[in-house]
Scaffold this active site. Sequence first.
Site, PDB file in Angstrom:
ATOM      1  N   ASP A 126       0.957  -1.070   0.080  1.00 35.03           N
ATOM      2  CA  ASP A 126       0.001   0.108   0.071  1.00 35.03           C
ATOM      3  C   ASP A 126       0.992   1.221  -0.089  1.00 35.03           C
ATOM      4  O   ASP A 126       1.668   1.425   1.089  1.00 35.03           O
ATOM      5  CB  ASP A 126      -0.966   0.020   1.218  1.00 35.03           C
ATOM      6  CG  ASP A 126      -1.887   1.093   1.233  1.00 35.03           C
ATOM      7  OD1 ASP A 126      -1.699   2.123   0.372  1.00 35.03           O
ATOM      8  OD2 ASP A 126      -2.701   1.316   2.203  1.00 35.03           O
ATOM      9  N   ASP A 253      -0.886  -7.426   9.366  1.00 32.78           N
ATOM     10  CA  ASP A 253      -0.732  -7.200   7.883  1.00 32.78           C
ATOM     11  C   ASP A 253       0.453  -6.341   7.657  1.00 32.78           C
ATOM     12  O   ASP A 253       0.573  -5.189   7.819  1.00 32.78           O
ATOM     13  CB  ASP A 253      -1.809  -6.495   7.264  1.00 32.78           C
ATOM     14  CG  ASP A 253      -2.243  -6.841   5.781  1.00 32.78           C
ATOM     15  OD1 ASP A 253      -1.411  -8.026   5.528  1.00 32.78           O
ATOM     16  OD2 ASP A 253      -2.962  -6.435   5.216  1.00 32.78           O
TER      17      ASP A 253
END
Length: 295
Positions: A126, A253
Amino acid sequence: AAVVGIDRSPVAHEPLALYRRALASTALCPKWSPMMATRTVFLTAAVLSPTVLAAGEVNASAVSMTSIFGSSNRTMTGQDARASAASAEGAGARCNSEEVPVAGKCTGCPPMFNGKMCASTTWYEDRTKGSCGCGAPGTNFVDDDFWTLTSWTAALNTVNLEPANPSNSWCLSGCGQCYELCTTGGATNTADKAPTAGQCKVFRITNRCADGWTQDQPDWCSQKLTWQECASNPEKCREHRSTNMFGYTAHFDLQDAHRQIQQVLGWDNAEVTFEQVSCDLWEGPKDAVCSDCAR
């Protein structure tokens, strides 16, 4: 907007974390289901909605960062949690969950290993500022060499990141906390890729994982109880939906923008123990701040 990747996940992306997910290969997962995916991000050129922008949620604060990193609204100390949960280790009764780790080493509820609480992990990519607002003021994305992408950072499941308001997706109270993760030698759904036990690394929390929480369905980050609540009340922790879909009280994560997770550490959905630690132990830049969420 030009689509960089294809979103084939049944999970809707989170507006601020800007996640897009692809399903993991069935070869990695003997007991495959759509939710058992290694999380991978696919971004579009324009993702933030006008509503979000109008609400000012991505505007940077001019106030200098003082203590968002290391801030915590924990209700019990790590030592208290370990002492309270230790009696559950080896008790035999695992937490009630939809899936069972294919190669888990942790036992009891909450799951424990060598006296420490256990968590599931995945990896993701991300290049946005994430839910903790880490990046240059007035921007949505960060450069490829920005510290959140090159250092050891992670998204934490939302009920542990913001216990008082898990639905919050911006500037959460747990942003900046640091956790030491150590492999157990087990894995959740990638049995053939379980790493050697005893590999430890400290990660700094820079993002939020809400997989399953937003949709109110079992998933990686759908826990209803915090890890502290599970530690203090194992019976409540055993109830359905208290933990995630694999029965863990926490999920991390891990940012893998430069393949630091898969290739450097060799982790692929590894089972780990976790412990909140001082960020002095973190190997990232000591002057790192998240300006958008400065207090």
